[in-house]
Design a protein around this motif. Structure first.
Motif, PDB file in Angstrom:
ATOM      1  N   VAL A  52       0.832  -1.203   0.000  1.00 27.28           N
ATOM      2  CA  VAL A  52       0.000   0.000   0.000  1.00 27.28           C
ATOM      3  C   VAL A  52       0.865   1.250   0.000  1.00 27.28           C
ATOM      4  O   VAL A  52       0.606   2.212  -0.738  1.00 27.28           O
ATOM      5  N   ASN A  53       1.914   1.267   0.803  1.00 24.80           N
ATOM      6  CA  ASN A  53       2.803   2.427   0.839  1.00 24.80           C
ATOM      7  C   ASN A  53       3.476   2.645  -0.516  1.00 24.80           C
ATOM      8  O   ASN A  53       3.649   3.787  -0.958  1.00 24.80           O
ATOM      9  N   SER A  54       3.831   1.535  -1.168  1.00 19.84           N
ATOM     10  CA  SER A  54       4.421   1.648  -2.501  1.00 19.84           C
ATOM     11  C   SER A  54       3.431   2.259  -3.481  1.00 19.84           C
ATOM     12  O   SER A  54       3.789   3.136  -4.290  1.00 19.84           O
ATOM     13  N   ASN A  55       2.179   1.832  -3.402  1.00 21.39           N
ATOM     14  CA  ASN A  55       1.154   2.416  -4.278  1.00 21.39           C
ATOM     15  C   ASN A  55       0.961   3.892  -3.994  1.00 21.39           C
ATOM     16  O   ASN A  55       0.806   4.706  -4.915  1.00 21.39           O
ATOM     17  N   MET A  56       0.964   4.276  -2.741  1.00 21.50           N
ATOM     18  CA  MET A  56       0.768   5.675  -2.388  1.00 21.50           C
ATOM     19  C   MET A  56       1.942   6.530  -2.876  1.00 21.50           C
ATOM     20  O   MET A  56       1.742   7.660  -3.346  1.00 21.50           O
ATOM     21  N   ARG A  57       3.145   5.999  -2.756  1.00 27.15           N
ATOM     22  CA  ARG A  57       4.296   6.744  -3.270  1.00 27.15           C
ATOM     23  C   ARG A  57       4.215   6.907  -4.782  1.00 27.15           C
ATOM     24  O   ARG A  57       4.543   7.970  -5.326  1.00 27.15           O
ATOM     25  N   ASP A  58       3.768   5.852  -5.461  1.00 24.26           N
ATOM     26  CA  ASP A  58       3.620   5.952  -6.908  1.00 24.26           C
ATOM     27  C   ASP A  58       2.539   6.951  -7.293  1.00 24.26           C
ATOM     28  O   ASP A  58       2.675   7.685  -8.285  1.00 24.26           O
ATOM     29  N   LEU A  59       1.452   6.977  -6.527  1.00 28.08           N
ATOM     30  CA  LEU A  59       0.401   7.962  -6.788  1.00 28.08           C
ATOM     31  C   LEU A  59       0.936   9.378  -6.603  1.00 28.08           C
ATOM     32  O   LEU A  59       0.608  10.295  -7.369  1.00 28.08           O
ATOM     33  N   GLN A  60       1.752   9.558  -5.571  1.00 26.09           N
ATOM     34  CA  GLN A  60       2.330  10.883  -5.349  1.00 26.09           C
ATOM     35  C   GLN A  60       3.283  11.248  -6.485  1.00 26.09           C
ATOM     36  O   GLN A  60       3.313  12.400  -6.938  1.00 26.09           O
ATOM     37  N   THR A  61       4.055  10.265  -6.954  1.00 25.73           N
ATOM     38  CA  THR A  61       4.928  10.503  -8.105  1.00 25.73           C
ATOM     39  C   THR A  61       4.103  10.875  -9.331  1.00 25.73           C
ATOM     40  O   THR A  61       4.477  11.780 -10.095  1.00 25.73           O
ATOM     41  N   PHE A  62       3.000  10.183  -9.519  1.00 22.51           N
ATOM     42  CA  PHE A  62       2.096  10.484 -10.631  1.00 22.51           C
ATOM     43  C   PHE A  62       1.584  11.919 -10.545  1.00 22.51           C
ATOM     44  O   PHE A  62       1.580  12.671 -11.532  1.00 22.51           O
ATOM     45  N   VAL A  63       1.174  12.322  -9.359  1.00 17.51           N
ATOM     46  CA  VAL A  63       0.644  13.673  -9.171  1.00 17.51           C
ATOM     47  C   VAL A  63       1.737  14.715  -9.412  1.00 17.51           C
ATOM     48  O   VAL A  63       1.493  15.766 -10.030  1.00 17.51           O
ATOM     49  N   ASN A  64       2.945  14.430  -8.939  1.00 16.39           N
ATOM     50  CA  ASN A  64       4.028  15.396  -9.091  1.00 16.39           C
ATOM     51  C   ASN A  64       4.545  15.457 -10.526  1.00 16.39           C
ATOM     52  O   ASN A  64       4.989  16.512 -10.992  1.00 16.39           O
ATOM     53  N   GLN A  65       4.510  14.319 -11.222  1.00 14.34           N
ATOM     54  CA  GLN A  65       5.109  14.246 -12.547  1.00 14.34           C
ATOM     55  C   GLN A  65       4.201  14.807 -13.640  1.00 14.34           C
ATOM     56  O   GLN A  65       4.687  15.378 -14.627  1.00 14.34           O
ATOM     57  N   THR A  66       2.898  14.675 -13.472  1.00 11.91           N
ATOM     58  CA  THR A  66       1.969  15.100 -14.528  1.00 11.91           C
ATOM     59  C   THR A  66       2.102  16.581 -14.862  1.00 11.91           C
ATOM     60  O   THR A  66       2.174  16.940 -16.048  1.00 11.91           O
ATOM     61  N   PRO A  67       2.143  17.512 -13.888  1.00  6.02           N
ATOM     62  CA  PRO A  67       2.329  18.920 -14.254  1.00  6.02           C
ATOM     63  C   PRO A  67       3.647  19.177 -14.974  1.00  6.02           C
ATOM     64  O   PRO A  67       3.705  19.996 -15.896  1.00  6.02           O
ATOM     65  N   LEU A  68       4.699  18.460 -14.578  1.00  6.31           N
ATOM     66  CA  LEU A  68       5.985  18.629 -15.256  1.00  6.31           C
ATOM     67  C   LEU A  68       5.892  18.174 -16.708  1.00  6.31           C
ATOM     68  O   LEU A  68       6.494  18.786 -17.604  1.00  6.31           O
TER      69      LEU A  68
END
Length: 838
Positions: free
Chosen positions: A196-212
């Motif tokens: 679950v923590n791995s999924n949450m980190r990936d979701l955060q990466t997704f959120v951070n990467q999309t605007p870039l």
């Protein structure tokens, strides 16, 4: 609006995935390197391998398939869902509802039969135990402590012990499976937090990467802009060069022909000079040769007047030589050749004008085409550059209008809230799992207790058995073994129904979850139920786009959403976000084409200043046709040039003279003739050979002049015509070619924007918002729910039920075997034994 955006992202959280894909660019603008969209690195691997316990899981799946072999009832579940969604108060007495109920019962028939058998076990087992207890209290059902002695007692005891041991082993295998499944669930749940923590980190990466990624797409417009500006800065070589290339198809051949004509004039002068010099040399040389030949002939005549020629032996030789003397004479008369000084003088007059320099001026003038184009399109370039700046401002402004930051901020808050809630749930989950583990272990311990009584009873019974002891004199160990076996029977009647109750209830719930949720999720049948048209709303063909975009006709279903994301497609294409954010309008290449086309409509290129050949050069060519080289009497020249220098080949004549002299005896005559032969060879080498060389030079010059003079007027006319045609094309008819090349140049600039547009749309489809973390959430939920919880719980009831069922034959063997181990109160007495006692 924000609510729907949030639901879009929540839905993405349930159905998506992403991996980097290569971007294909337009071949028309291969030099435009837009690079690769920056992509995040995701760490979650949503894959579960159960290991050795997977064999047990496969056995459970096989058993469930036997119990429920019917395919997934998609139509039935769809109808039931539609009834629940649309009916305010469902009436079970309606015919259609009765049909649905019967269909559901038919599908659940296998589970119902097994559940009924389990219920019968739960009800009858304690009742049977009660009856068995009462029966034994009445000295029946093996309760009487008396055993008849039979001859096959040992064989029967061995059979019953083997049966009890075998059934106990089967029960042991079942309880081991149940324990393994129970422990596997506990062990795997410990890894859920990491997953679950791995999924949450990936979701955060997704959120951070999309605007870039979106910023990168926007910033690459300036790469296109810089490329266009670079091409505009080189408009002279690029556009002017193409115009020059098209015009050069006529202009360059005309100039080349004029330049060749210039060379022809110079070569004509050289040829005339060669003719003039050669004639003088040939006239002078032929005169000297004639004099020397006359002397040689006179000398031979004097030598042949020697008296030795009157002798009969030498007279024929001398006569033969005398007859050939008339051949010692010249053949060609070069004094007849006319003079070409008049033609040479006119050619010299023509060459006073430097036609080559005039032609080079024409080349230089034509080569100024790129510079003229660059100079005359400065305003157009400035206009296009201004439009490029306005387009960049427009793209930046439209990008800022998208509520991306607000959406991602809300989604980030949502992720943090969900993660916090999950973290808060972990202690409760651990506690619940602990209670579940304790309960399951307790059930396993009950079975283990029964098995302990069985195995200890068998051990004591077998070890304490004395074949010489009578039933009433059996030892303490044997009696203890029998009592332990009966204790196992008692615990079986007390707890087996509890075991079966747990097994039956877990079987009904776990089996249906496996068949109705987990299995159809793997085959995507579950998505087809969710995607059933008009399922939730009778007016909506597709529920998801109907709710999100108020457009139920959009081809957006849960299955293709999940599949697209599994194929690593971007969020924009996976969710068909063009219905909410029209990126196409932002990067529409027709917008760029229109802005650029407006500027290029004013392109006017004037090439009238280009002069290929000045009038002086044209007049010079005309003067060349009037030099009179065509009036030269070439036939007269050729007639004399085709003759030889001498009437006879002097070398051949000298050789023949030597041959005739060889027939003479040695004498003054013989030596004189040999001297004359040497003299003829000397004349040939010193005079004839040089004259032949001059004659060859004259012949070549005459052939060249004849070739040049042939149709000279038409040749010059053709050259001048080609110059005039090319000049007319450049001065009057170049507009079509210019417009054509301007259109091509403009299309090449627009091609950069088309390439950028295609790259943006491809990136949006494949890379931007790569949502692998979102689909991993779905896969993780499926792994936790189905692969960990459901499979483990199903394996637990499978093993426990297996053990509970085999407790029935275990009881039978135990009750029958116990009498062979327990000490009896009475026994049979035979007559032969009485006689022995007496």
């Amino acid at each position: 609006m924000m609510l729907k955006v949030g639901l879009v992202l929540l839905l993405c959280w349930s159905f998506t995935c992403s991996e980097p894909q290569a971007i294909k660019q337009r071949s028309a603008s291969e030099t435009l390197d837009l690079g690769y969209v920056p992509s995040g690195v995701y760490e979650t691997v949503a894959y579960y391998e159960p290991g050795a316990i997977g064999i047990l899981f496969h056995m459970v799946h096989g058993f469930l398939h036997v119990v429920q072999p019917n395919p997934f009832p998609r139509e039935l579940i769809t109808k039931i869902a539609q009834e629940n969604f649309r009916a305010t108060e469902p009436d079970i007495k309606k015919p259609e509802n009765i049909v649905l109920t019967l269909q559901a019962l038919q599908y659940e028939m296998g589970f119902m039969v097994c559940a009924v058998l389990g219920a019968l076990f739960v009800l009858l087992m304690p009742l049977a135990g009660l009856c068995f207890c009462v029966c034994r209290c009445c000295d029946n059902c093996g309760g009487e402590m008396h055993q008849r002695q039979r001859k096959n007692a040992d064989c029967k005891r061995t059979f019953l012990a083997s049966g009890l041991f075998a059934t106990s082993l089967v029960v042991t295998a079942g309880v081991v499976c149940a324990y393994s499944a129970n422990q596997n669930l506990t062990n795997q749940l410990k890894g859920v937090r990491r997953l679950v923590n791995s999924n949450m980190r990936d979701l955060q990466t997704f959120v951070n990467q999309t605007p870039l990624q979106i910023d990168y797409l926007t910033s690459q417009y300036f790469t296109v802009k810089n490329k266009v500006i670079s091409d505009l800065g080189n408009i002279g070589p690029l556009l002017g060069g193409k115009i020059q290339e098209q015009l050069g198809k006529k202009a360059l051949p005309a100039l080349d022909a004029t330049l060749r004509m210039t060379s022809a004039i110079r070569e004509t002068k050289q040829a005339l000079e060669n003719v003039s010099v050669s004639i003088d040399v040939l006239k002078e040389g032929s005169s000297r040769l004639q004099v020397n030949l006359s002397r040689a002939r006179s000398g031979l005549e004097d030598t042949l007047s020697d008296p030795a020629c009157s002798v009969r032996e030498t007279a024929p030789v001398c006569g033969s030589i005398r007859d050939s003397l008339h051949q010692l004479n010249i053949d060609a008369d070069f004094s007849k050749l006319p003079d070409v000084s008049a033609q040479l003088a006119k050619v010299d007059d023509v060459l006073e004008t430097d036609l080559s320099s005039i032609v080079q001026k024409g080349y230089s003038s034509f080569n100024k085409t790129p510079a003229l184009v660059e100079e005359q399109t400065r305003n157009v370039v400035k206009g296009v550059e201004s439009h490029l700046d306005s387009i960049g401002t427009k793209i930046t402004g439209m990008t800022k209008k998208f509520p991306m930051q607000a959406i991602l901020a809300n989604f980030t808050m949502f992720i943090n809230h969900v993660h916090s809630s999950i973290e808060d749930f972990y202690p409760q989950m651990d506690q619940t799992d602990f209670y579940r583990w304790v309960c399951c272990i307790s059930l396993c311990c009950v079975v283990v207790l029964i098995l302990a009584f069985n195995f200890l009873g068998l051990l004591c019974g077998i070890c304490g058995h004395d074949k010489h002891a009578s039933p009433t004199t059996r030892g303490c160990i044997s009696n203890t073994g029998g009592n332990l076996i009966m204790a196992g029977v008692g615990f079986t009647f007390i707890f087996s129904w509890v075991l079966m109750a747990v097994v039956a209830s877990s079987f009904v719930v776990g089996g249906n979850v496996e068949k109705l949720v987990c299995e159809p999720f793997g085959t995507k049948e579950l998505f087809k139920v969710v995607d059933t048209p008009y399922l939730v709303n009778a007016a909506w063909r597709n529920f998801i786009p109907g709710f999100l975009y108020n457009n139920p006709d959009v081809d957006l279903t849960a299955e293709n959403l999940y599949s697209n994301c599994k194929e690593n497609r971007g969020l924009y294409s996976a969710l068909h976000l063009e219905n909410m954010f029209n990126i196409t309008a932002l990067v529409d290449s027709s917008m760029y084409a229109k802005d650029i086309s407006v500027n290029f409509e004013d392109v006017k290129v004037d090439l009238t200043s280009e002069v290929l050949l000045e009038d002086e050069g044209k007049q010079n060519l005309i003067s060349f046709t009037q030099t009179g080289i065509g009036d030269i009497k070439f036939q007269l020249y050729l007639a004399e040039l085709n003759k030889t220098v001498t009437a006879v080949d002097l070398l051949k004549f000298a050789n023949e003279l030597d041959a005739l002299t060889d027939q003479l005896p040695r004498s003054t005559l013989e030596s004189g003739l040999r001297q004359h032969a040497r003299n003829l060879r000397h004349i040939h080498n010193q005079q004839v050979v040089p004259l032949k060389q001059d004659l060859s030079t004259l012949r070549q010059s005459i052939h060249f002049l004849e070739k040049t003079s042939t149709d000279l007027s038409n040749k010059v006319t053709n050259v001048l015509g080609a110059i005039e045609e090319a000049q007319y094309l450049i001065s009057n008819n170049a507009t079509y070619i210019i417009n054509q090349e301007v259109e091509k140049y403009m299309r090449s600039l627009i091609g950069y924007f088309e390439s950028y547009t295609e790259w943006v749309m491809t990136s949006l489809t494949l890379e931007v918002g790569g949502c692998k973390p979102l689909s991993n959430v779905v896969d993780t939920a499926e792994i936790v729910a189905c692969s960990l919880v459901v499979d483990s719980m199903n394996a637990f009831w499978f093993g426990l039920g297996w053990a509970a069922l085999f407790l029935i034959p275990n009881v039978v063997f135990s009750v029958r075997l116990a009498k062979f181990y327990r000490r009896m109160d009475t026994e049979d007495v035979y007559d032969d034994a009485i006689d022995n006692w007496n």
